[in-house]
Design an enzyme around this catalytic site. Structure first.
Site, mmCIF file in Angstrom:
data_model
loop_
_atom_site.group_PDB
_atom_site.id
_atom_site.type_symbol
_atom_site.label_atom_id
_atom_site.label_comp_id
_atom_site.label_asym_id
_atom_site.label_seq_id
_atom_site.Cartn_x
_atom_site.Cartn_y
_atom_site.Cartn_z
ATOM 1 N N ARG A 164 48.213 32.245 116.308
ATOM 2 C CA ARG A 164 48.817 32.761 117.541
ATOM 3 C C ARG A 164 50.239 32.236 117.724
ATOM 4 O O ARG A 164 50.696 32.007 118.839
ATOM 5 C CB ARG A 164 47.954 32.407 118.770
ATOM 6 C CG ARG A 164 46.531 32.901 118.710
ATOM 7 C CD ARG A 164 46.425 34.422 118.689
ATOM 8 N NE ARG A 164 45.050 34.837 118.494
ATOM 9 C CZ ARG A 164 44.492 35.058 117.313
ATOM 10 N NH1 ARG A 164 45.212 34.933 116.213
ATOM 11 N NH2 ARG A 164 43.237 35.424 117.214
ATOM 12 N N SER A 238 42.491 36.683 126.643
ATOM 13 C CA SER A 238 42.187 35.270 126.426
ATOM 14 C C SER A 238 43.305 34.403 127.000
ATOM 15 O O SER A 238 44.455 34.519 126.588
ATOM 16 C CB SER A 238 42.028 34.982 124.935
ATOM 17 O OG SER A 238 40.959 35.725 124.398
ATOM 18 N N GLU A 334 47.324 30.180 126.045
ATOM 19 C CA GLU A 334 47.881 31.210 125.171
ATOM 20 C C GLU A 334 48.882 32.065 125.906
ATOM 21 O O GLU A 334 49.827 32.608 125.340
ATOM 22 C CB GLU A 334 46.752 32.085 124.612
ATOM 23 C CG GLU A 334 47.190 33.081 123.584
ATOM 24 C CD GLU A 334 46.024 33.770 122.875
ATOM 25 O OE1 GLU A 334 46.228 34.885 122.379
ATOM 26 O OE2 GLU A 334 44.927 33.189 122.816
#
Length: 338
Positions: A164, A238, A334
């Protein structure tokens, strides 16, 4: 070219947070972006690029210029014996792009169906799901250098992809605007069905012969069963990354909690399931005020309506502290916080 003053950002972020920008402008090409940046009206203000608004939490108004990426277009620019090279404008909706590729028989990103956001964010975040990451299907991208005004090409190696992560979230953050992304997609599908519940869902769908269409639909079904639609409940998917820990730390944690789901990661590290940690800490479905972790997916922080960005941020802090106290694991957000 039009620059809007004191612009509402509520419709431009999937949390549905009410925030305002001092200036807002949409660009549809690198040339348009260059013209906007040359405007004397906004020359000395800070600037931020906005894509689909699906990985962003506004905790305050933005006293600067927000540039909405509206660059569109999808084109197969070349092919070889095994691959299609498909170029997409950074402002294209990601899921629509995936569906277009499936319709044309371009394989390789079907597992990434229904991920929110735009194409330009896909390499920036190195988005991934169900055993596939962007870096696996990436060829190159074009990015506008905000300092020089030039459009530069970045290879996969130059993007420095991680979990990520990419160079655009680290040392080049805020220095470039992604204009287009070219993907190396497959003529012969390489079906990825081992991760998550894809195989089970395909069986329930009665699929006898694998296809990229079937896998995409299975992923869509799974995501719809677990994840709230931002149009119904504001969210950014998320909220936390799955934490990656050292083998030494894993040894200590697994001795106390042998049941923790875990997956191998590069460099002999171990990836844990953030959603499982959050659920075990008692936060799944728990609402405080106008926000909370979703009842079906503990990894998704939702706005039940009327929450401020600060409320959502504070709730994420409570969750982080709780997981750290119970498991000794530090969760990392995130979502980008402004």
């Amino acid at each position: 070219m039009q620059i809007e003053r004191n612009a509402s950002l509520k419709a431009l972020n999937t949390f549905g947070i009410e925030a305002k920008a001092a200036f807002l402008a949409t660009f549809h090409s690198a040339d348009e972006l260059r013209l906007i940046l040359e405007s004397t009206e906004i020359k000395n203000f800070p600037k931020m690029i906005l894509g689909g608004g699906s990985n962003l939490l506004f905790t305050q108004d933005y006293d600067g210029l927000i540039l909405k990426n509206g660059i569109s277009g999808i084109e197969c620019i070349r092919e070889d014996e095994d691959h299609f090279y498909v170029k997409a404008g950074a402002g294209e909706n990601w899921h629509d792009f995936v569906l277009t590729c499936i319709k044309n028989g371009y394989a390789g990103i079907e597992n990434l169906s229904l991920i929110p956001g735009n194409v330009g964010a896909s390499p920036m975040q190195n988005i991934g799901a169900y055993g596939v990451e962007i870096k696996d299907r990436f060829d190159h991208l074009e990015a506008f250098n905000l300092e020089t005004g030039d459009v530069e090409i970045f290879s996969g190696e130059e993007c420095e992809f991680g979990y990520r992560e990419s160079v655009f979230k680290r040392k080049l953050k805020g220095k470039y605007v992604i204009v287009s992304v070219t993907f190396q997609l497959l003529k012969k599908p390489d079906f990825q069905v081992k991760y998550g519940a894809i195989t089970t869902e395909l069986e329930e769908m009665g699929v006898k012969e694998l296809s990229i269409e079937a896998i995409s639909q299975a992923v869509i079904n799974i995501r719809n069963s677990k994840l709230p639609n931002p149009k119904d409940l504001g969210n950014a998917g998320s909220f936390f990354k799955n934490p990656v820990i050292s083998a030494a730390q894993w040894k200590k944690i697994s001795a106390k909690h042998p049941e923790i789901p875990n997956y191998p990661a590069p460099e002999n590290e171990i990836k844990l399931a953030a959603g499982w940690l959050i659920e075990q800490a008692g936060w799944k479905g728990k609402r405080i005020g106008n926000c909370g972790m979703h009842a079906k997916q503990a990894l998704v922080l939702v706005n039940y309506g009327g929450a401020t960005g600060q409320e959502i941020y504070d709730h994420s802090t409570r969750v982080k502290e709780s997981v750290a106290e119970q498991f000794g694991v530090e969760l990392e957000r995130e979502v980008n916080i402004l």
